[in-house]
Design a protein around this motif. Structure first.
Motif, PDB file in Angstrom:
ATOM      1  N   SER A  88      -1.917   9.496  -6.030  1.00 14.56           N
ATOM      2  CA  SER A  88      -1.336   9.857  -4.739  1.00 14.56           C
ATOM      3  C   SER A  88       0.085  10.349  -4.928  1.00 14.56           C
ATOM      4  CB  SER A  88      -1.304   8.652  -3.798  1.00 14.56           C
ATOM      5  OG  SER A  88      -2.594   8.272  -3.433  1.00 14.56           O
ATOM      6  N   THR A  89       0.443  11.362  -4.150  1.00 14.07           N
ATOM      7  CA  THR A  89       1.822  11.825  -4.147  1.00 14.07           C
ATOM      8  C   THR A  89       2.536  11.208  -2.956  1.00 14.07           C
ATOM      9  OG1 THR A  89       1.394  13.743  -2.751  1.00 14.07           O
ATOM     10  CG2 THR A  89       1.125  14.043  -5.150  1.00 14.07           C
ATOM     11  N   ILE A  90       3.840  11.248  -2.989  1.00 17.16           N
ATOM     12  CA  ILE A  90       4.620  10.713  -1.886  1.00 17.16           C
ATOM     13  C   ILE A  90       4.305  11.460  -0.588  1.00 17.16           C
ATOM     14  CG2 ILE A  90       6.635  12.163  -2.333  1.00 17.16           C
ATOM     15  CD1 ILE A  90       8.364   9.686  -1.620  1.00 17.16           C
ATOM     16  N   GLU A  91       4.054  12.757  -0.684  1.00 16.11           N
ATOM     17  CA  GLU A  91       3.723  13.552   0.491  1.00 16.11           C
ATOM     18  C   GLU A  91       2.402  13.101   1.107  1.00 16.11           C
ATOM     19  OE1 GLU A  91       4.668  14.849  -2.449  1.00 16.11           O
ATOM     20  OE2 GLU A  91       6.582  15.819  -1.978  1.00 16.11           O
ATOM     21  N   GLN A  92       1.390  12.808   0.268  1.00 15.15           N
ATOM     22  CA  GLN A  92       0.090  12.362   0.772  1.00 15.15           C
ATOM     23  C   GLN A  92       0.204  11.010   1.474  1.00 15.15           C
ATOM     24  OE1 GLN A  92      -1.796  12.601  -3.058  1.00 15.15           O
ATOM     25  NE2 GLN A  92      -3.001  14.407  -2.486  1.00 15.15           N
ATOM     26  N   VAL A  93       0.970  10.103   0.895  1.00 15.61           N
ATOM     27  CA  VAL A  93       1.136   8.785   1.507  1.00 15.61           C
ATOM     28  C   VAL A  93       1.918   8.919   2.806  1.00 15.61           C
ATOM     29  CG1 VAL A  93       2.123   6.479   1.215  1.00 15.61           C
ATOM     30  CG2 VAL A  93       0.913   7.565  -0.679  1.00 15.61           C
ATOM     31  N   THR A 111      -0.349  10.162   5.492  1.00 16.02           N
ATOM     32  CA  THR A 111      -1.243   9.098   5.944  1.00 16.02           C
ATOM     33  C   THR A 111      -0.517   8.182   6.923  1.00 16.02           C
ATOM     34  OG1 THR A 111      -2.471   9.153   3.868  1.00 16.02           O
ATOM     35  CG2 THR A 111      -2.660   7.142   5.175  1.00 16.02           C
ATOM     36  N   ILE A 112       0.711   7.817   6.597  1.00 16.48           N
ATOM     37  CA  ILE A 112       1.492   6.942   7.476  1.00 16.48           C
ATOM     38  C   ILE A 112       1.789   7.639   8.796  1.00 16.48           C
ATOM     39  CG2 ILE A 112       3.770   5.877   7.757  1.00 16.48           C
ATOM     40  CD1 ILE A 112       3.542   5.165   4.748  1.00 16.48           C
ATOM     41  N   LYS A 113       2.143   8.910   8.748  1.00 13.46           N
ATOM     42  CA  LYS A 113       2.433   9.650   9.982  1.00 13.46           C
ATOM     43  C   LYS A 113       1.194   9.681  10.879  1.00 13.46           C
ATOM     44  CE  LYS A 113       4.169  14.048  11.746  1.00 13.46           C
ATOM     45  NZ  LYS A 113       3.485  13.879  12.980  1.00 13.46           N
ATOM     46  N   ARG A 114       0.025   9.916  10.303  1.00 13.82           N
ATOM     47  CA  ARG A 114      -1.204   9.924  11.102  1.00 13.82           C
ATOM     48  C   ARG A 114      -1.446   8.550  11.731  1.00 13.82           C
ATOM     49  NH1 ARG A 114      -3.036  12.983   6.864  1.00 13.82           N
ATOM     50  NH2 ARG A 114      -4.187  11.268   5.928  1.00 13.82           N
ATOM     51  N   LYS A 115      -1.248   7.475  10.955  1.00 16.73           N
ATOM     52  CA  LYS A 115      -1.435   6.119  11.488  1.00 16.73           C
ATOM     53  C   LYS A 115      -0.446   5.849  12.624  1.00 16.73           C
ATOM     54  CE  LYS A 115      -3.454   3.711   7.581  1.00 16.73           C
ATOM     55  NZ  LYS A 115      -3.381   2.564   6.692  1.00 16.73           N
ATOM     56  N   GLU A 171       6.313   3.654  -3.502  1.00 16.67           N
ATOM     57  CA  GLU A 171       5.113   2.865  -3.195  1.00 16.67           C
ATOM     58  C   GLU A 171       5.507   1.480  -2.676  1.00 16.67           C
ATOM     59  OE1 GLU A 171       2.855   2.932  -6.836  1.00 16.67           O
ATOM     60  OE2 GLU A 171       1.600   4.578  -6.108  1.00 16.67           O
ATOM     61  N   LYS A 172       6.494   0.848  -3.315  1.00 21.50           N
ATOM     62  CA  LYS A 172       6.968  -0.462  -2.873  1.00 21.50           C
ATOM     63  C   LYS A 172       7.575  -0.362  -1.476  1.00 21.50           C
ATOM     64  CE  LYS A 172      10.211  -4.204  -3.961  1.00 21.50           C
ATOM     65  NZ  LYS A 172      10.275  -4.556  -2.570  1.00 21.50           N
ATOM     66  N   MET A 173       8.361   0.672  -1.223  1.00 18.72           N
ATOM     67  CA  MET A 173       8.988   0.832   0.089  1.00 18.72           C
ATOM     68  C   MET A 173       7.935   0.980   1.181  1.00 18.72           C
ATOM     69  SD  MET A 173      12.135   3.335  -0.903  1.00 18.72           S
ATOM     70  CE  MET A 173      12.781   3.421   0.755  1.00 18.72           C
ATOM     71  N   PHE A 174       6.920   1.808   0.943  1.00 15.54           N
ATOM     72  CA  PHE A 174       5.860   1.990   1.933  1.00 15.54           C
ATOM     73  C   PHE A 174       5.093   0.688   2.154  1.00 15.54           C
ATOM     74  CE2 PHE A 174       5.743   6.761   1.050  1.00 15.54           C
ATOM     75  CZ  PHE A 174       6.328   7.073   2.256  1.00 15.54           C
ATOM     76  N   ARG A 175       4.790  -0.032   1.070  1.00 12.02           N
ATOM     77  CA  ARG A 175       4.056  -1.293   1.224  1.00 12.02           C
ATOM     78  C   ARG A 175       4.898  -2.319   1.989  1.00 12.02           C
ATOM     79  NH1 ARG A 175       1.756   0.114  -3.894  1.00 12.02           N
ATOM     80  NH2 ARG A 175      -0.465   0.459  -3.588  1.00 12.02           N
ATOM     81  N   ASP A 189      -0.533  -2.965   3.443  1.00 13.98           N
ATOM     82  CA  ASP A 189      -1.475  -2.352   2.512  1.00 13.98           C
ATOM     83  C   ASP A 189      -1.657  -0.876   2.837  1.00 13.98           C
ATOM     84  OD1 ASP A 189      -3.241  -2.268   0.394  1.00 13.98           O
ATOM     85  OD2 ASP A 189      -4.965  -2.720   1.664  1.00 13.98           O
ATOM     86  N   LEU A 190      -1.571  -0.051   1.835  1.00 15.24           N
ATOM     87  CA  LEU A 190      -1.734   1.393   2.011  1.00 15.24           C
ATOM     88  C   LEU A 190      -2.867   1.911   1.147  1.00 15.24           C
ATOM     89  CD1 LEU A 190       1.951   2.603   1.804  1.00 15.24           C
ATOM     90  CD2 LEU A 190       0.528   2.516   3.820  1.00 15.24           C
TER      91      LEU A 190
END
Length: 184
Positions: free
Chosen positions: A157-162, A165-169, A141-145, A150-151
């Motif tokens: 949330s699972t790592i796969e779901q996040v 979401t990032i891939k779609r963005k 979560e820290k790495m993605f943020r 902001d995510l």
């Protein structure tokens, strides 16, 4: 080994990778990147299959030890701590690049299997290795943020779901950039 792993690539810090397979080839793609090999790029591959050898009589045989590197024999004290006497390793290729993904190239590499929750990858010519483990939720979560700001992370949330979401963005941003360039 399929799924998400985290490893420290030196001073830039931790990177998150996603391991997938194409046949017997393991492929590690960066989910978060650094200034040398950015997100979305393959960081390394490993060949997990035994090689098929054709003999002089044109018959083929499967030789499981051909193509696989000899295991690493651990010293007795280490073997006692890790509860294993040797580590399996597999040949592959690792991607290296200069700052800004400049002059990227593939070099000889080795995947060293330590256990279900750890492995290492060695970029052989550089004598550089990164140890990988499954990331705890607070870390990814820290790495993605840190990488994306902001995510939409929820407690469950699972790592796969996040990552999805990032891939779609990222895909949406790439389409917008393509449209803007096409409009010029």
């Amino acid at each position: 080994l399929e799924g998400f792993w985290v490893g420290r690539y030196g001073q830039p810090g931790y990177d998150l990778i996603n391991i997938t397979y194409e046949g017997d080839t393991l492929i590690a793609t960066k989910v978060t990147g650094n200034s040398n090999v950015p997100e979305g790029q393959i960081t390394f591959t490993a060949e997990l299959a035994p090689k098929v050898i054709t003999t002089s009589s044109n018959s083929t045989s499967l030789l499981p030890e051909v193509g696989r590197l000899p295991p690493i024999q651990l010293p007795e004290k280490t073997a006692d701590i890790w509860e294993k006497k040797k580590l399996l390793r597999f040949p592959g290729e690792g991607q290296i690049a200069g700052e800004g993904f400049d002059e990227s190239e593939w070099v000889m590499g080795q995947l060293v299997f330590i256990g279900e929750s750890q492995f290492s990858y060695v970029w052989v010519p550089l004598q550089f290795s990164v140890f990988f483990s499954r990331p705890p939720k607070f870390l990814w979560e820290k790495m993605f943020r840190d990488e994306y700001g902001d995510l939409p992370c929820y407690a469950d949330s699972t790592i796969e779901q996040v990552a999805d979401t990032i891939k779609r963005k990222r895909d949406e941003q790439a389409k917008q950039t393509t449209v803007k360039v096409a409009d010029i």
